[in-house]
Enzyme design. Structure first.
Site, PDB file in Angstrom:
ATOM      1  N   SER A 141       0.855  -1.180   0.000  1.00 36.27           N
ATOM      2  CA  SER A 141       0.000   0.000   0.000  1.00 36.27           C
ATOM      3  C   SER A 141       0.897   1.239   0.000  1.00 36.27           C
ATOM      4  O   SER A 141       1.879   1.310  -0.742  1.00 36.27           O
ATOM      5  CB  SER A 141      -0.938  -0.045   1.209  1.00 36.27           C
ATOM      6  OG  SER A 141      -1.795   1.084   1.245  1.00 36.27           O
ATOM      7  N   TYR A 155      -5.038   8.459  -6.320  1.00 37.64           N
ATOM      8  CA  TYR A 155      -4.106   7.470  -5.782  1.00 37.64           C
ATOM      9  C   TYR A 155      -4.559   7.022  -4.394  1.00 37.64           C
ATOM     10  O   TYR A 155      -4.555   5.825  -4.083  1.00 37.64           O
ATOM     11  CB  TYR A 155      -2.710   8.084  -5.719  1.00 37.64           C
ATOM     12  CG  TYR A 155      -1.640   7.130  -5.248  1.00 37.64           C
ATOM     13  CD1 TYR A 155      -1.187   6.103  -6.062  1.00 37.64           C
ATOM     14  CD2 TYR A 155      -1.071   7.276  -3.982  1.00 37.64           C
ATOM     15  CE1 TYR A 155      -0.200   5.230  -5.631  1.00 37.64           C
ATOM     16  CE2 TYR A 155      -0.076   6.414  -3.549  1.00 37.64           C
ATOM     17  CZ  TYR A 155       0.360   5.392  -4.370  1.00 37.64           C
ATOM     18  OH  TYR A 155       1.331   4.532  -3.937  1.00 37.64           O
ATOM     19  N   LYS A 159      -5.536   3.263  -2.840  1.00 36.89           N
ATOM     20  CA  LYS A 159      -4.843   2.689  -1.694  1.00 36.89           C
ATOM     21  C   LYS A 159      -5.785   2.512  -0.502  1.00 36.89           C
ATOM     22  O   LYS A 159      -5.656   1.533   0.247  1.00 36.89           O
ATOM     23  CB  LYS A 159      -3.643   3.562  -1.307  1.00 36.89           C
ATOM     24  CG  LYS A 159      -2.519   3.542  -2.324  1.00 36.89           C
ATOM     25  CD  LYS A 159      -2.012   2.127  -2.602  1.00 36.89           C
ATOM     26  CE  LYS A 159      -0.780   2.124  -3.499  1.00 36.89           C
ATOM     27  NZ  LYS A 159      -0.338   0.748  -3.845  1.00 36.89           N
TER      28      LYS A 159
END
Length: 286
Positions: A141, A155, A159
């Site tokens: 991660s 993004y 994650k």
């Protein structure tokens, strides 16, 4: 699950032609482990490995979004090495843009790689791990799976989704002898912030000057990051070999500091909202 000690361990690693994934493959080969390394370019991976011993390497050129191809890659790994002991889901890329600037196609492509491609790997490998009663899944991660910055919304979305998926997975498969970990690196000195690994919006929106400034600052950052990919790869190996890491394993002092700040901020939010939260309960019957 005990890490194999009577034979070489077999690792299945995604995203291996550069950065952290490449360094991990190099160290695993040096250890004498078996490595199935997926990449979008086997030629680039081969060039990057230079003089490394490839006798225990199975390079696999595959698109992780192709479910059948991913299943075939897992099958080839089991056929070649007899088992899969550790899976490292490392494939991914960054993206820097205001939320408003991200197109539907850009958002879907991010989730195709960071979530749906990873899910293809999980669906393909879990039957093998359950059958053998052992295995270890390590999902890479980011500290941006625990906190967020302006400009990193896409993004972070990927994650954050990975964090939730992995926490559920860990609770589901522990009874089968399968361990699960997240590793959450901070800024590492890789190509992640160079244009070959960092997506930028196809069009920008006036008024987001601070996002443009942040983009320029990040593009100028390579070479100054605190994190060492060599040490990070060593740490990931330690997570697998020791079997003692927490579900959330931070990598980097910057990651640790940001995580502590996020915990404090979240705790403050929870307490600030407590009074209103309690008003939505159905009152007890008198």
């Amino acid at each position: 699950m005990a890490y194999p000690t009577t034979r070489p361990a077999t690792w299945f690693v995604t995203g291996t032609s550069r950065g952290l994934g490449l360094e991990l493959v190099k160290q695993l080969l040096d250890r004498g482990d078996n490595v199935a390394a997926t990449t979008r370019s086997a030629e680039r991976l081969d060039a990057a490995l230079a003089s490394a011993d490839r006798s225990r390497l199975l390079p696999i050129e595959v698109s992780l979004t192709d479910e059948a191809a991913v299943a075939a890659a897992i099958g080839s790994t089991v056929e070649r090495f007899g088992a899969v002991d550790v899976v490292v889901n490392n494939a991914g890329y960054g993206f820097l843009a205001a939320v408003e600037e991200v197109t539907d196609a850009e958002a879907r492509q991010m989730f195709d790689v960071q979530i749906f491609g990873l899910w293809n790997v999980l669906r393909a490998v879990l039957p093998h791990l359950r059958e053998q009663g052992s295995g270890h899944i390590i999902n890479v991660s980011s500290i941006l799976g625990l906190t967020s910055f302006p400009g990193w919304g896409l993004y972070c979305a990927g994650k954050y989704a990975l964090e939730g998926l992995t926490e559920s997975l860990a609770a589901e498969v522990g009874g089968f002898g399968v361990r699960v970990n997240l590793v959450e690196p901070g800024y590492m000195r890789t190509n992640f912030l160079r244009t070959e690994s960092l997506g930028l919006p196809s069009g920008t929106v006036a008024g987001y000057g601070s996002i443009r400034e942040m983009t320029e600052a990040h593009l100028a950052m390579p070479g100054t990051q605190l994190g060492d990919p060599v040490r990070a790869a060593t740490a990931i190996i330690e997570v697998a070999v020791s079997g003692k890491a927490p579900l959330h394993q931070l990598l980097g002092s910057d990651s640790y500091s940001l995580a502590r700040a996020r915990i404090d901020s979240l705790s403050a939010d929870v307490e600030a909202g407590r009074e209103l939260a309690y008003t939505t309960d159905i009152p007890p019957q008198s």
